[in-house]
Design a protein around this motif. Sequence first.
Motif, PDB file in Angstrom:
ATOM      1  N   ALA A  90      31.387  87.217 -12.061  1.00 31.36           N
ATOM      2  CA  ALA A  90      31.872  85.898 -11.719  1.00 31.36           C
ATOM      3  C   ALA A  90      33.333  85.744 -11.769  1.00 31.36           C
ATOM      4  O   ALA A  90      34.220  85.153 -11.077  1.00 31.36           O
ATOM      5  N   GLN A  91      33.695  86.128 -13.268  1.00 32.50           N
ATOM      6  CA  GLN A  91      35.244  86.040 -13.589  1.00 32.50           C
ATOM      7  C   GLN A  91      36.157  86.683 -12.951  1.00 32.50           C
ATOM      8  O   GLN A  91      37.233  86.374 -12.727  1.00 32.50           O
ATOM      9  N   LYS A  92      35.732  87.864 -12.580  1.00 37.43           N
ATOM     10  CA  LYS A  92      36.369  88.865 -11.767  1.00 37.43           C
ATOM     11  C   LYS A  92      36.266  89.110 -10.371  1.00 37.43           C
ATOM     12  O   LYS A  92      36.832  89.836  -9.733  1.00 37.43           O
ATOM     13  N   GLY A  93      35.484  88.018  -9.823  1.00 43.15           N
ATOM     14  CA  GLY A  93      35.265  88.133  -8.363  1.00 43.15           C
ATOM     15  C   GLY A  93      34.340  89.389  -7.973  1.00 43.15           C
ATOM     16  O   GLY A  93      34.749  89.796  -6.960  1.00 43.15           O
ATOM     17  N   GLY A  94      33.665  89.680  -8.734  1.00 38.34           N
ATOM     18  CA  GLY A  94      32.730  90.866  -8.529  1.00 38.34           C
ATOM     19  C   GLY A  94      31.529  90.612  -7.587  1.00 38.34           C
ATOM     20  O   GLY A  94      31.300  89.699  -7.265  1.00 38.34           O
ATOM     21  N   SER A  95      30.734  91.708  -7.140  1.00 36.62           N
ATOM     22  CA  SER A  95      29.566  91.319  -6.148  1.00 36.62           C
ATOM     23  C   SER A  95      28.431  91.898  -6.698  1.00 36.62           C
ATOM     24  O   SER A  95      28.200  92.381  -7.424  1.00 36.62           O
ATOM     25  N   VAL A  96      27.290  91.263  -6.276  1.00 36.63           N
ATOM     26  CA  VAL A  96      25.872  91.588  -6.481  1.00 36.63           C
ATOM     27  C   VAL A  96      25.038  91.618  -5.234  1.00 36.63           C
ATOM     28  O   VAL A  96      25.355  90.944  -4.334  1.00 36.63           O
ATOM     29  N   TYR A  97      24.024  92.548  -5.635  1.00 33.15           N
ATOM     30  CA  TYR A  97      23.201  92.644  -4.368  1.00 33.15           C
ATOM     31  C   TYR A  97      21.638  92.545  -5.036  1.00 33.15           C
ATOM     32  O   TYR A  97      21.659  93.240  -5.867  1.00 33.15           O
ATOM     33  N   PHE A  98      20.915  91.571  -4.563  1.00 33.36           N
ATOM     34  CA  PHE A  98      19.719  91.328  -5.059  1.00 33.36           C
ATOM     35  C   PHE A  98      18.646  92.329  -4.026  1.00 33.36           C
ATOM     36  O   PHE A  98      18.458  91.912  -2.826  1.00 33.36           O
ATOM     37  N   PHE A  99      17.775  92.907  -4.810  1.00 39.74           N
ATOM     38  CA  PHE A  99      16.864  93.945  -3.966  1.00 39.74           C
ATOM     39  C   PHE A  99      15.539  93.685  -4.555  1.00 39.74           C
ATOM     40  O   PHE A  99      15.286  94.403  -5.707  1.00 39.74           O
ATOM     41  N   GLY A 100      14.552  93.062  -3.937  1.00 43.24           N
ATOM     42  CA  GLY A 100      13.262  93.043  -4.739  1.00 43.24           C
ATOM     43  C   GLY A 100      12.394  91.757  -4.597  1.00 43.24           C
ATOM     44  O   GLY A 100      13.243  90.745  -4.023  1.00 43.24           O
ATOM     45  N   GLY A 101      11.425  91.567  -4.942  1.00 43.08           N
ATOM     46  CA  GLY A 101      10.626  90.371  -4.794  1.00 43.08           C
ATOM     47  C   GLY A 101       9.972  90.029  -3.247  1.00 43.08           C
ATOM     48  O   GLY A 101      10.361  90.747  -2.434  1.00 43.08           O
ATOM     49  N   LYS A 102       9.172  89.121  -3.343  1.00 42.36           N
ATOM     50  CA  LYS A 102       8.590  88.559  -2.295  1.00 42.36           C
ATOM     51  C   LYS A 102       9.694  88.271  -1.087  1.00 42.36           C
ATOM     52  O   LYS A 102      10.743  87.806  -1.306  1.00 42.36           O
ATOM     53  N   PRO A 103       9.246  88.134   0.291  1.00 45.23           N
ATOM     54  CA  PRO A 103      10.307  87.655   1.307  1.00 45.23           C
ATOM     55  C   PRO A 103      10.946  86.355   1.096  1.00 45.23           C
ATOM     56  O   PRO A 103       9.849  85.363   0.249  1.00 45.23           O
ATOM     57  N   GLY A 104      12.186  86.229   0.786  1.00 44.71           N
ATOM     58  CA  GLY A 104      12.731  84.727   0.568  1.00 44.71           C
ATOM     59  C   GLY A 104      13.235  84.586  -0.905  1.00 44.71           C
ATOM     60  O   GLY A 104      13.969  83.857  -1.004  1.00 44.71           O
ATOM     61  N   VAL A 105      12.327  85.424  -1.815  1.00 44.14           N
ATOM     62  CA  VAL A 105      12.923  85.227  -3.137  1.00 44.14           C
ATOM     63  C   VAL A 105      14.296  85.668  -3.382  1.00 44.14           C
ATOM     64  O   VAL A 105      15.248  85.077  -4.113  1.00 44.14           O
ATOM     65  N   ALA A 106      14.910  87.144  -2.857  1.00 45.93           N
ATOM     66  CA  ALA A 106      16.141  87.527  -3.090  1.00 45.93           C
ATOM     67  C   ALA A 106      16.869  86.574  -2.408  1.00 45.93           C
ATOM     68  O   ALA A 106      18.311  86.370  -3.194  1.00 45.93           O
ATOM     69  N   GLN A 107      16.855  85.847  -1.214  1.00 41.17           N
ATOM     70  CA  GLN A 107      17.843  84.886  -1.028  1.00 41.17           C
ATOM     71  C   GLN A 107      17.915  83.634  -1.735  1.00 41.17           C
ATOM     72  O   GLN A 107      19.011  82.980  -1.754  1.00 41.17           O
ATOM     73  N   ALA A 108      16.732  83.378  -2.177  1.00 39.35           N
ATOM     74  CA  ALA A 108      16.812  82.050  -2.824  1.00 39.35           C
ATOM     75  C   ALA A 108      17.520  82.350  -4.388  1.00 39.35           C
ATOM     76  O   ALA A 108      18.349  81.743  -4.992  1.00 39.35           O
ATOM     77  N   ALA A 109      17.228  83.576  -4.998  1.00 38.08           N
ATOM     78  CA  ALA A 109      18.217  84.104  -6.069  1.00 38.08           C
ATOM     79  C   ALA A 109      19.723  83.967  -5.759  1.00 38.08           C
ATOM     80  O   ALA A 109      20.522  83.560  -6.580  1.00 38.08           O
ATOM     81  N   ALA A 110      20.019  84.437  -4.596  1.00 38.12           N
ATOM     82  CA  ALA A 110      21.361  84.404  -4.252  1.00 38.12           C
ATOM     83  C   ALA A 110      21.781  83.191  -4.029  1.00 38.12           C
ATOM     84  O   ALA A 110      22.990  82.880  -4.887  1.00 38.12           O
ATOM     85  N   GLY A 177      17.002  97.880 -13.690  1.00 36.53           N
ATOM     86  CA  GLY A 177      15.487  97.603 -13.185  1.00 36.53           C
ATOM     87  C   GLY A 177      15.051  96.338 -13.795  1.00 36.53           C
ATOM     88  O   GLY A 177      14.871  96.421 -15.061  1.00 36.53           O
ATOM     89  N   ALA A 178      14.982  95.418 -12.997  1.00 37.39           N
ATOM     90  CA  ALA A 178      14.745  93.903 -13.720  1.00 37.39           C
ATOM     91  C   ALA A 178      13.474  93.196 -13.368  1.00 37.39           C
ATOM     92  O   ALA A 178      13.414  92.125 -14.050  1.00 37.39           O
ATOM     93  N   GLY A 179      12.569  93.895 -12.631  1.00 35.82           N
ATOM     94  CA  GLY A 179      11.425  93.215 -12.636  1.00 35.82           C
ATOM     95  C   GLY A 179      11.396  91.974 -12.074  1.00 35.82           C
ATOM     96  O   GLY A 179      11.814  91.500 -11.099  1.00 35.82           O
ATOM     97  N   GLY A 180      10.421  90.996 -12.881  1.00 33.09           N
ATOM     98  CA  GLY A 180      10.153  89.577 -12.413  1.00 33.09           C
ATOM     99  C   GLY A 180      11.600  88.562 -12.878  1.00 33.09           C
ATOM    100  O   GLY A 180      11.614  87.490 -12.555  1.00 33.09           O
ATOM    101  N   SER A 181      12.679  89.237 -13.185  1.00 36.02           N
ATOM    102  CA  SER A 181      13.988  88.688 -13.282  1.00 36.02           C
ATOM    103  C   SER A 181      14.262  87.817 -12.154  1.00 36.02           C
ATOM    104  O   SER A 181      15.006  86.846 -11.938  1.00 36.02           O
ATOM    105  N   ILE A 182      14.047  88.433 -10.857  1.00 37.55           N
ATOM    106  CA  ILE A 182      14.310  88.065  -9.628  1.00 37.55           C
ATOM    107  C   ILE A 182      13.743  86.501  -9.184  1.00 37.55           C
ATOM    108  O   ILE A 182      14.382  85.819  -8.751  1.00 37.55           O
ATOM    109  N   ASP A 183      12.503  86.744  -9.879  1.00 36.68           N
ATOM    110  CA  ASP A 183      11.942  85.357  -9.522  1.00 36.68           C
ATOM    111  C   ASP A 183      12.395  84.294 -10.477  1.00 36.68           C
ATOM    112  O   ASP A 183      12.317  83.062 -10.145  1.00 36.68           O
ATOM    113  N   VAL A 184      12.957  84.532 -11.503  1.00 48.70           N
ATOM    114  CA  VAL A 184      13.308  83.566 -12.471  1.00 48.70           C
ATOM    115  C   VAL A 184      14.533  83.081 -12.043  1.00 48.70           C
ATOM    116  O   VAL A 184      14.928  81.826 -11.750  1.00 48.70           O
TER     117      VAL A 184
END
Length: 234
Positions: A90-110, A177-184
């Motif tokens: 965030a401090q450097k303006g870097g990028s992240v891609y969320f891949f995984g979880g049930k449909p809608g979860v990655a968008q909610a994490a974003a 490999g972050a498992g359930g972290s996407i749900d959190v």
Amino acid sequence: MGVLFDNYTIAQTVQKAVSFEKTPFVIFTPNPEIVQAAKKDDEFRCILNQADIVTPDGIGIVYASKILGGNIRERAAGFDICCGILEHLAQKGGSVYFFGGKPGVAQAAAEKVRETYAGIRVCGTRDGYFNAEQEKEIISDIQEKCPDLLLVCLGAKKQEMWIANHKDSLHAKILIGAGGSIDVLAGKTKRAPDLFIKLGLEWFYRLIKEPSRIGRMVQLPLFLSEVIWKRGKI
Ligand code: UDP
């Protein structure tokens, strides 16, 4: 039991990853349940051990190290490592891609991550349920976006195998490999309160919240019994 853990703090792991001295940089986050699975599965164990950092994500690993005279003194959970990397990006303006979880979860994490880590660029999201054709699209989407951080959250074993198979062609700099972290991150499940984490009882909190995990969690006492048995043989 054959899984080669690194002994780094959360801050050290984040620092090594975001230095970008080596890319792709792979972080795996095994807990006792994953060690139990890897013990019986040569291919999985070998893949875990090829990561750049294998971090102790589970208080059981810390106990095992203490019992066997090792020097791992603290848990460095995958979720905390993700947060540390997100903060840095965030401090450097870097990028992240969320891949995984049930449909809608990655968008909610974003959405949540954009609110919490102002300055971060979420360059892609995709749920973790796909067929072979869709997998090709996912891979080319990630290749096009070249994320600084790729969170792969497909559950244990599947996510590690997927990362090992594709890391060299994805153009992602850090893969975890972050498992359930996407749900959190998405706010779908809650992390245990700090007191539970400090007391090493996060597993217990998770069990109360998701009693269906009992079948998986029996691996923890089985793991510790085996560690104590090994201690007796030293
Ligand atoms: N998951 C997925 N695809 C699958 C299987 C699981 O995207 O084929 C997701 C699942 O929806 C969840 C995450 O993987 O968001 C991790 O699940 P689990 O509770 O097993 O996580 P862990 O215990 O490893 O943190």
